[in-house]
Write a protein that holds these residues in place. Structure first.
Motif, PDB file in Angstrom:
ATOM      1  N   ASP A  86      55.567  41.040 -27.409  1.00  0.00           N
ATOM      2  CA  ASP A  86      56.949  40.588 -27.227  1.00  0.00           C
ATOM      3  C   ASP A  86      57.204  40.149 -25.788  1.00  0.00           C
ATOM      4  O   ASP A  86      57.891  39.154 -25.541  1.00  0.00           O
ATOM      5  N   TYR A  87      56.646  40.902 -24.846  1.00  0.00           N
ATOM      6  CA  TYR A  87      56.800  40.550 -23.429  1.00  0.00           C
ATOM      7  C   TYR A  87      56.194  39.169 -23.150  1.00  0.00           C
ATOM      8  O   TYR A  87      56.840  38.312 -22.540  1.00  0.00           O
ATOM      9  N   ALA A  88      54.964  38.952 -23.578  1.00  0.00           N
ATOM     10  CA  ALA A  88      54.295  37.671 -23.321  1.00  0.00           C
ATOM     11  C   ALA A  88      55.061  36.521 -23.984  1.00  0.00           C
ATOM     12  O   ALA A  88      55.218  35.443 -23.398  1.00  0.00           O
ATOM     13  N   GLU A  89      55.555  36.752 -25.190  1.00  0.00           N
ATOM     14  CA  GLU A  89      56.309  35.710 -25.893  1.00  0.00           C
ATOM     15  C   GLU A  89      57.652  35.434 -25.225  1.00  0.00           C
ATOM     16  O   GLU A  89      58.043  34.273 -25.072  1.00  0.00           O
ATOM     17  N   LEU A  90      58.355  36.500 -24.799  1.00  0.00           N
ATOM     18  CA  LEU A  90      59.637  36.297 -24.135  1.00  0.00           C
ATOM     19  C   LEU A  90      59.448  35.599 -22.793  1.00  0.00           C
ATOM     20  O   LEU A  90      60.199  34.682 -22.452  1.00  0.00           O
ATOM     21  N   LEU A  91      58.441  36.005 -22.038  1.00  0.00           N
ATOM     22  CA  LEU A  91      58.194  35.366 -20.746  1.00  0.00           C
ATOM     23  C   LEU A  91      57.893  33.877 -20.930  1.00  0.00           C
ATOM     24  O   LEU A  91      58.440  33.027 -20.217  1.00  0.00           O
ATOM     25  N   THR A  92      57.056  33.548 -21.898  1.00  0.00           N
ATOM     26  CA  THR A  92      56.736  32.143 -22.172  1.00  0.00           C
ATOM     27  C   THR A  92      57.997  31.372 -22.567  1.00  0.00           C
ATOM     28  O   THR A  92      58.259  30.284 -22.035  1.00  0.00           O
ATOM     29  N   ALA A  93      58.781  31.923 -23.470  1.00  0.00           N
ATOM     30  CA  ALA A  93      60.010  31.252 -23.912  1.00  0.00           C
ATOM     31  C   ALA A  93      60.994  31.098 -22.754  1.00  0.00           C
ATOM     32  O   ALA A  93      61.653  30.057 -22.624  1.00  0.00           O
ATOM     33  N   HIS A  94      61.084  32.114 -21.919  1.00  0.00           N
ATOM     34  CA  HIS A  94      61.995  32.067 -20.775  1.00  0.00           C
ATOM     35  C   HIS A  94      61.597  30.952 -19.803  1.00  0.00           C
ATOM     36  O   HIS A  94      62.446  30.170 -19.344  1.00  0.00           O
ATOM     37  N   ILE A  95      60.322  30.862 -19.506  1.00  0.00           N
ATOM     38  CA  ILE A  95      59.849  29.818 -18.596  1.00  0.00           C
ATOM     39  C   ILE A  95      60.095  28.441 -19.203  1.00  0.00           C
ATOM     40  O   ILE A  95      60.571  27.520 -18.528  1.00  0.00           O
ATOM     41  N   ARG A  96      59.792  28.283 -20.471  1.00  0.00           N
ATOM     42  CA  ARG A  96      60.044  26.995 -21.140  1.00  0.00           C
ATOM     43  C   ARG A  96      61.535  26.645 -21.103  1.00  0.00           C
ATOM     44  O   ARG A  96      61.908  25.489 -20.887  1.00  0.00           O
ATOM     45  N   TYR A  97      62.386  27.649 -21.310  1.00  0.00           N
ATOM     46  CA  TYR A  97      63.830  27.438 -21.249  1.00  0.00           C
ATOM     47  C   TYR A  97      64.253  26.947 -19.865  1.00  0.00           C
ATOM     48  O   TYR A  97      64.995  25.954 -19.735  1.00  0.00           O
ATOM     49  N   GLU A  98      63.781  27.621 -18.832  1.00  0.00           N
ATOM     50  CA  GLU A  98      64.170  27.201 -17.491  1.00  0.00           C
ATOM     51  C   GLU A  98      63.669  25.788 -17.182  1.00  0.00           C
ATOM     52  O   GLU A  98      64.396  24.977 -16.610  1.00  0.00           O
ATOM     53  N   GLU A  99      62.434  25.500 -17.567  1.00  0.00           N
ATOM     54  CA  GLU A  99      61.850  24.193 -17.264  1.00  0.00           C
ATOM     55  C   GLU A  99      62.455  23.061 -18.097  1.00  0.00           C
ATOM     56  O   GLU A  99      62.638  21.953 -17.593  1.00  0.00           O
TER      57      GLU A  99
ATOM     58  N   THR B  16      55.422  52.969 -18.919  1.00  0.00           N
ATOM     59  CA  THR B  16      55.456  54.318 -19.483  1.00  0.00           C
ATOM     60  C   THR B  16      54.903  54.416 -20.900  1.00  0.00           C
ATOM     61  O   THR B  16      54.317  55.438 -21.248  1.00  0.00           O
ATOM     62  N   ALA B  17      55.107  53.394 -21.712  1.00  0.00           N
ATOM     63  CA  ALA B  17      54.697  53.490 -23.114  1.00  0.00           C
ATOM     64  C   ALA B  17      54.290  52.128 -23.671  1.00  0.00           C
ATOM     65  O   ALA B  17      54.983  51.560 -24.514  1.00  0.00           O
ATOM     66  N   PRO B  18      53.156  51.596 -23.192  1.00  0.00           N
ATOM     67  CA  PRO B  18      52.759  50.271 -23.697  1.00  0.00           C
ATOM     68  C   PRO B  18      52.294  50.332 -25.151  1.00  0.00           C
ATOM     69  O   PRO B  18      51.544  51.224 -25.528  1.00  0.00           O
ATOM     70  N   THR B  19      52.793  49.411 -25.935  1.00  0.00           N
ATOM     71  CA  THR B  19      52.343  49.251 -27.320  1.00  0.00           C
ATOM     72  C   THR B  19      51.942  47.798 -27.505  1.00  0.00           C
ATOM     73  O   THR B  19      52.341  46.928 -26.715  1.00  0.00           O
ATOM     74  N   GLU B  20      51.180  47.537 -28.527  1.00  0.00           N
ATOM     75  CA  GLU B  20      50.778  46.154 -28.792  1.00  0.00           C
ATOM     76  C   GLU B  20      52.002  45.282 -29.043  1.00  0.00           C
ATOM     77  O   GLU B  20      52.082  44.154 -28.551  1.00  0.00           O
ATOM     78  N   ALA B  21      52.966  45.805 -29.782  1.00  0.00           N
ATOM     79  CA  ALA B  21      54.179  45.033 -30.072  1.00  0.00           C
ATOM     80  C   ALA B  21      54.944  44.721 -28.783  1.00  0.00           C
ATOM     81  O   ALA B  21      55.426  43.598 -28.595  1.00  0.00           O
ATOM     82  N   LEU B  22      55.048  45.693 -27.899  1.00  0.00           N
ATOM     83  CA  LEU B  22      55.759  45.486 -26.639  1.00  0.00           C
ATOM     84  C   LEU B  22      55.066  44.422 -25.789  1.00  0.00           C
ATOM     85  O   LEU B  22      55.716  43.515 -25.266  1.00  0.00           O
ATOM     86  N   LEU B  23      53.742  44.513 -25.655  1.00  0.00           N
ATOM     87  CA  LEU B  23      53.013  43.548 -24.837  1.00  0.00           C
ATOM     88  C   LEU B  23      53.097  42.147 -25.438  1.00  0.00           C
ATOM     89  O   LEU B  23      53.250  41.156 -24.716  1.00  0.00           O
TER      90      LEU B  23
ATOM     91  N   HIS C 271      66.146  37.643 -17.708  1.00  0.00           N
ATOM     92  CA  HIS C 271      65.550  38.364 -16.578  1.00  0.00           C
ATOM     93  C   HIS C 271      65.680  39.872 -16.795  1.00  0.00           C
ATOM     94  O   HIS C 271      64.725  40.618 -16.581  1.00  0.00           O
ATOM     95  N   GLU C 272      66.851  40.289 -17.216  1.00  0.00           N
ATOM     96  CA  GLU C 272      67.069  41.725 -17.429  1.00  0.00           C
ATOM     97  C   GLU C 272      66.214  42.249 -18.585  1.00  0.00           C
ATOM     98  O   GLU C 272      65.639  43.342 -18.495  1.00  0.00           O
ATOM     99  N   GLN C 273      66.107  41.488 -19.659  1.00  0.00           N
ATOM    100  CA  GLN C 273      65.256  41.901 -20.787  1.00  0.00           C
ATOM    101  C   GLN C 273      63.804  42.046 -20.333  1.00  0.00           C
ATOM    102  O   GLN C 273      63.121  43.007 -20.715  1.00  0.00           O
ATOM    103  N   ILE C 274      63.335  41.112 -19.543  1.00  0.00           N
ATOM    104  CA  ILE C 274      61.957  41.152 -19.056  1.00  0.00           C
ATOM    105  C   ILE C 274      61.756  42.359 -18.148  1.00  0.00           C
ATOM    106  O   ILE C 274      60.750  43.071 -18.260  1.00  0.00           O
TER     107      ILE C 274
END
Length: 150
Positions: free
Chosen positions: A97-110, A88-95, A76-79
Motif C-alpha cells: 500500500d505504501y509503494a502504491e500510494l507513494l507512486t500515485a502521489h508522485i504521479r498526482y503531483e507531476e 513498528t509492524a511491517p506487513t506485506e499489505a502495508l508495504l 503526505h500525512e497518510q504516507i
C-alpha cells in the motif's frame, strides 16, 4: 511536458521516489524479508523523502489555497503514518500500500498539481519558489547498502 525551471528540483526528487517505490515492489516480488524492506523505507524517509515533503510544504504549497493542495497534504500525512507503521509492524499489505500510494502521489503531483501551479502562479512567484528551493534544497541520493531488489 517540460517542468518549470523553478520547480524542476522537486520533479527530479520524484524520479528517486518512483525508483524507491519500484525497489520496494521488486523486494516484495522476490520474497525479501519484510523487515529488510521496512528498514529501507525508514532509511529513505530519513535521508531523502522527509526533506522533500518539508520543502514542498514550506516553499511550494503555501502559494495556493486550493483543494489540490489539500489533497497533496492529506497524502503526505497518510504516507508519514504508513512509514511510522513500517517502523513498528511491517506487513506485506502495508508495504504494498505504501509503494502504491507513494507512486500515485508522485504521479498526482507531476500530472495534476505541478501543472496547475505552473499555470496559475505568476512568473515572479515561481521565481521566488525557485530561489528558495535553490537555497535549501536537499539533493536526493540513493546510497543504500542492502540492494535487496537485485
Amino acid at each position: 511536458m517540460k517542468r518549470n525551471e523553478n520547480i524542476v528540483l522537486l520533479s527530479r526528487d520524484h524520479h528517486f521516489g518512483l525508483l524507491h517505490a519500484w525497489k520496494i515492489k521488486q523486494g516484495l516480488k522476490k520474497g525479501v524479508a519484510l523487515e529488510r524492506i521496512a528498514t529501507y523505507i525508514i532509511f529513505h524517509w530519513q535521508h531523502n523523502q522527509e526533506a522533500h515533503f518539508l520543502e514542498e510544504e514550506k516553499f511550494l504549497f503555501p502559494y495556493i489555497k486550493h483543494e489540490l493542495i489539500d489533497q497533496a497534504l492529506k497524502e503526505h500525512e497518510q504516507i508519514r503514518q504508513m512509514i511510522e507503521q513500517c517502523a513498528t509492524a511491517p506487513t506485506e499489505a502495508l508495504l504494498t500500500d505504501y509503494a502504491e500510494l507513494l507512486t500515485a502521489h508522485i504521479r498526482y503531483e507531476e500530472r495534476v498539481l505541478f501543472p496547475y501551479m505552473e499555470e496559475n502562479l505568476s512568473d515572479e512567484v515561481l521565481s521566488e519558489i525557485g530561489r528558495n528551493l535553490c537555497n535549501e534544497h536537499h539533493t536526493e541520493e540513493e546510497e543504500y547498502p542492502d540492494e535487496f531488489w537485485q
